[in-house]
Design an enzyme around this catalytic site. Structure first.
Site, PDB file in Angstrom:
ATOM      1  N   ARG B 226       0.841  -1.189   0.140  1.00 45.97           N
ATOM      2  CA  ARG B 226       0.028  -0.112   0.073  1.00 45.97           C
ATOM      3  C   ARG B 226       0.696   1.218  -0.080  1.00 45.97           C
ATOM      4  O   ARG B 226       2.061   1.242   0.338  1.00 45.97           O
ATOM      5  CB  ARG B 226      -0.915   0.021   1.112  1.00 45.97           C
ATOM      6  N   HIS B 274      -1.631   1.155  -9.768  1.00 44.77           N
ATOM      7  CA  HIS B 274      -2.522   0.234  -9.094  1.00 44.77           C
ATOM      8  C   HIS B 274      -2.948  -0.880  -9.874  1.00 44.77           C
ATOM      9  O   HIS B 274      -4.296  -1.143  -9.917  1.00 44.77           O
ATOM     10  CB  HIS B 274      -3.395   0.937  -8.081  1.00 44.77           C
TER      11      HIS B 274
HETATM   12  N1  LIG Z   1      -1.031  -3.634  -5.527  1.00 46.07           N
HETATM   13  C1  LIG Z   1      -1.884  -4.518  -5.794  1.00 46.07           C
HETATM   14  O1  LIG Z   1      -2.662  -4.467  -6.637  1.00 46.07           O
HETATM   15  C2  LIG Z   1      -2.537  -5.301  -4.547  1.00 46.07           C
HETATM   16  C3  LIG Z   1      -3.328  -6.328  -4.623  1.00 46.07           C
HETATM   17  C4  LIG Z   1      -3.808  -7.298  -3.557  1.00 46.07           C
HETATM   18  C5  LIG Z   1      -3.049  -6.858  -2.383  1.00 46.07           C
HETATM   19  N2  LIG Z   1      -1.892  -5.861  -2.246  1.00 46.07           N
HETATM   20  C6  LIG Z   1      -1.404  -5.863  -1.017  1.00 46.07           C
HETATM   21  O2  LIG Z   1      -0.907  -7.178  -0.454  1.00 46.07           O
HETATM   22  C7  LIG Z   1      -1.108  -7.363   0.866  1.00 46.07           C
HETATM   23  C8  LIG Z   1      -0.992  -8.741   1.415  1.00 46.07           C
HETATM   24  O3  LIG Z   1      -2.027  -9.417   0.850  1.00 46.07           O
HETATM   25  P1  LIG Z   1      -2.223 -11.146   1.270  1.00 46.07           P
HETATM   26  O4  LIG Z   1      -3.365 -11.666   0.869  1.00 46.07           O
HETATM   27  O5  LIG Z   1      -0.848 -11.878   1.130  1.00 46.07           O
HETATM   28  O6  LIG Z   1      -2.127 -10.709   3.159  1.00 46.07           O
HETATM   29  P2  LIG Z   1      -1.811 -11.961   4.318  1.00 46.07           P
HETATM   30  O7  LIG Z   1      -1.973 -13.348   3.614  1.00 46.07           O
HETATM   31  O8  LIG Z   1      -2.417 -11.591   5.354  1.00 46.07           O
HETATM   32  O9  LIG Z   1      -0.262 -11.828   4.478  1.00 46.07           O
HETATM   33  C9  LIG Z   1       0.388 -10.577   5.078  1.00 46.07           C
HETATM   34  C10 LIG Z   1       1.545 -11.237   5.424  1.00 46.07           C
HETATM   35  O10 LIG Z   1       2.322  -9.881   6.359  1.00 46.07           O
HETATM   36  C11 LIG Z   1       2.959 -10.204   7.383  1.00 46.07           C
HETATM   37  N3  LIG Z   1       2.947  -9.360   8.406  1.00 46.07           N
HETATM   38  C12 LIG Z   1       1.696  -8.480   8.657  1.00 46.07           C
HETATM   39  N4  LIG Z   1       2.228  -7.390   9.653  1.00 46.07           N
HETATM   40  C13 LIG Z   1       3.484  -7.736   9.729  1.00 46.07           C
HETATM   41  C14 LIG Z   1       4.579  -6.993  10.523  1.00 46.07           C
HETATM   42  N5  LIG Z   1       4.124  -5.834  11.365  1.00 46.07           N
HETATM   43  N6  LIG Z   1       5.753  -7.559  10.343  1.00 46.07           N
HETATM   44  C15 LIG Z   1       6.075  -8.300   9.458  1.00 46.07           C
HETATM   45  N7  LIG Z   1       5.343  -9.158   8.915  1.00 46.07           N
HETATM   46  C16 LIG Z   1       4.036  -8.965   8.707  1.00 46.07           C
HETATM   47  C17 LIG Z   1       1.979 -11.404   7.923  1.00 46.07           C
HETATM   48  O11 LIG Z   1       2.758 -12.295   8.967  1.00 46.07           O
HETATM   49  P3  LIG Z   1       2.247 -13.585   9.406  1.00 46.07           P
HETATM   50  O12 LIG Z   1       1.999 -14.690   8.315  1.00 46.07           O
HETATM   51  O13 LIG Z   1       2.976 -14.109  10.551  1.00 46.07           O
HETATM   52  O14 LIG Z   1       0.758 -13.167   9.759  1.00 46.07           O
HETATM   53  C18 LIG Z   1       1.801 -12.263   6.358  1.00 46.07           C
HETATM   54  O15 LIG Z   1       2.910 -12.940   6.078  1.00 46.07           O
HETATM   55  C19 LIG Z   1      -2.443  -6.611   0.963  1.00 46.07           C
HETATM   56  O16 LIG Z   1      -2.616  -6.470   2.304  1.00 46.07           O
HETATM   57  C20 LIG Z   1      -2.364  -5.430   0.352  1.00 46.07           C
HETATM   58  O17 LIG Z   1      -1.833  -4.435   0.879  1.00 46.07           O
HETATM   59  C21 LIG Z   1      -1.716  -5.218  -3.242  1.00 46.07           C
END
Ligand SMILES: NC(=O)c1ccc[n+]([C@@H]2O[C@H](COP(=O)([O-])OP(=O)(O)OC[C@H]3O[C@@H](n4cnc5c(N)ncnc54)[C@H](OP(=O)(O)O)[C@@H]3O)[C@@H](O)[C@H]2O)c1
Ligand SMILES: NC(=O)c1ccc[n+]([C@@H]2O[C@H](COP(=O)([O-])OP(=O)(O)OC[C@H]3O[C@@H](n4cnc5c(N)ncnc54)[C@H](OP(=O)(O)O)[C@@H]3O)[C@@H](O)[C@H]2O)c1
Lengths: 311, 311
Positions: B226, B274
């Site tokens: 983000r 995006h």
């Molecule tokens: N650019 C785009 O078009 C687009 C599209 C979709 C998503 N995204 C972004 O991608 C992100 C991730 O999506 P996802 O589905 O993969 O989410 P997810 O499965 O919830 O994965 C988030 C990861 O971040 C880790 N994390 C969270 N807080 C942390 C911290 N303070 N320090 C270190 N690691 C931390 C989590 O650790 P744990 O595994 O230990 O919980 C997990 O491994 C979304 O939130 C969004 O911001 C971007």
């Protein structure tokens, strides 16, 4: 039997090559044309783009080794006697590097990264709906050693792949075509066409109006074969009338591409300076020295090309 | 129990969403904020970037469903009552699309394709020695659902991959790190750093000077998390002093990126609007309707997020 290699490559810098060959064989004599001596003793020449008629000065020549994967440059301005063995380089990383380059360009194309690059220069925010690899058909014109490696990497990345070669081939996951009768069928299915042919009298100018007209309208062209595969004016016309949506060109009839060439500022042409894959002298010198030793032992050359086929 | 969804997404065009939701459930009532009626009856809201305090107008609200994978926008200007269930989208293609996007950018970076675009505009022929995937370490900051999919695709394409997450993880072929103690070790190994964190109070502004200073000098940054993960001035400084060699940014604090923003014409920043992955309403409406039906049946929501963790 002498232990000498003459290098004939007037437009290349040779320091790395000389170093790499010496690293392989300490007692090797390396002489560089036109400063080489005792030409009647020379049996082994390593070359890239040799000048016209140059080989006639070597009455006892036995082997002409190309410094790259292509050998067309050897025949371009010289008639090579039948008994002389012509060899090419088989660079272990060449096919991998070239495949990764083609994958980069295919992904860049379906994700419109070049369009975003231009939009950024205009400070324009304009999301474009993207195409996915599994909805994209890539046709490989010249399904040989490199072409197959490209096809396999693209398949691994979910693209649909077709291959076209001279002789019939079968390949898991890749639909193959061969012979001129099957060419139209191959061409009409391609969203992206990749040229990976060797340059021969049959393939020179093959990327021309007749071929473009058989493609699916809006196809994208990637030429990583040789510059002379392409009829340049026909490309400009096909881009103009929309038969091709764009082209990524890595090879050109004249390299470096001349300053005043129309390709440079064409908005649908992406130019890379013949770097889809680079031959590393330190990797391939071993093959050249091994062939020199085979010659000294009276054995046949490895990676010898078929003079009749020209590749 | 009513069969109504209210959509609150003032800066999005909603035609496709309305169509897609109706396709899933013919009898559904869809109302669009601020023109929706009888707010005391509304239990299920679908939203993207809701205005400040908007949910206070719905006394019987039970579910807030995000129209995307992120949920931060829901909490940004609203305090959500504990008993309300907040859900996110799990788009089957989201992780695949995002992975292919990250792969494209990594390949473009090691093959210098942006540099060649610029060189072409200057009509300059200048081959640049390229780096290979197997000599390139990509670190994934946020090794969750999407991060792991990205890592697997990069591994398949010969990159070296490291993953960093909050809790400890093990993964075949990928070295994993977790907790703040291991962060420096992770950062110092990266040639490319990919941010795929969710936006939370802990991760806001995490891409800042302190973090950049711990990277291997010349690292390349890809932000597909983000916009608010990034301290924009710190990025400009790190590019200026060479700590970062470049950055590919898909997300921004303000989207569309404002016309007068310094990023637009920065020569080491590549901007995409995006579009690393796009949520297709026709694919994900099924999940939303399924959750509405679960609510009607008194069942718990799927894809519910943990309000305390904020993701
Ligand atoms: N650019 C785009 O078009 C687009 C599209 C979709 C998503 N995204 C972004 O991608 C992100 C991730 O999506 P996802 O589905 O993969 O989410 P997810 O499965 O919830 O994965 C988030 C990861 O971040 C880790 N994390 C969270 N807080 C942390 C911290 N303070 N320090 C270190 N690691 C931390 C989590 O650790 P744990 O595994 O230990 O919980 C997990 O491994 C979304 O939130 C969004 O911001 C971007
Ligand atoms: N851009 C760069 O940096 C770069 C680097 C290296 C190589 N290259 C180019 O890539 C080319 C291919 O290399 P390679 O090692 O893959 O060669 P290869 O193994 O000899 O493959 C050539 C392929 O082209 C097919 N072919 C030849 N003439 C044909 C014709 N008239 N019609 C249809 N198909 C024909 C062959 O068919 P059969 O299989 O039936 O014989 C074969 O499948 C090189 O010649 C060179 O031009 C470019």
């Amino acid at each position: 039997m002498n232990n000498k290699i003459v290098i004939i490559a007037p437009d290349r810098s040779l320091d790395q090559w000389v170093q790499a060959l010496k690293d392989e064989n300490k007692n090797l004599t390396i002489e560089i044309y036109p400063d080489d001596t005792q030409r009647e003793e020379t049996e082994f020449i390593l070359t890239w783009r040799p000048p016209a008629g140059v080989f006639d000065q070597y009455p006892n020549l036995k082997v002409i080794a190309s410094m790259g994967a292509g050998v067309h440059h050897i025949f371009a301005q010289n008639t090579i006697k039948k008994h002389i063995q012509v060899t090419k380089i088989e660079h272990p990383r060449l096919a991998t590097d070239l495949s990764q380059f083609v994958l980069s360009i295919c992904l860049m194309h379906i994700r419109d990264l070049y369009a975003y690059f231009k939009l950024q220069q205009k400070k324009k925010w304009k999301p474009i709906a993207y195409k996915r690899p599994n909805d994209t058909v890539v046709g490989i014109l010249g399904f040989g050693q490199i072409g197959q490696s490209v096809g396999e990497l693209l398949i691994k990345n979910n693209f649909q792949v077709l291959g076209y070669s001279s002789s019939s081939k079968t390949h898991e996951n890749i639909t193959t075509y061969h012979s001129e009768q099957q060419l139209p069928q191959f061409l009409q299915s391609c969203d992206i066409l990749v040229c990976l042919l060797p340059l021969t009298s049959k393939t020179r100018g093959i990327l021309n109006k007749t071929l473009f007209d058989q493609l699916k309208p809006g196809c994208y062209l990637i030429n990583v074969g040789r510059g002379a595969h392409l009829e340049e004016d026909d490309l400009l016309e096909a881009l103009q009338n929309g038969q091709l949506s764009g082209a990524s060109l890595d090879v050109f009839t004249e390299e470096p591409l001349p300053q005043d060439h129309a390709f440079w500022d064409h908005k649908r042409i992406q130019i890379t300076p013949h770097m889809a894959s680079a031959t590393d002298p330190f990797v391939v010198s071993e093959q050249i020295i091994a062939n020199l030793e085979r010659l000294q032992q009276g054995k046949a050359m490895k990676n010898r090309i078929d003079q009749k086929r020209e590749y």
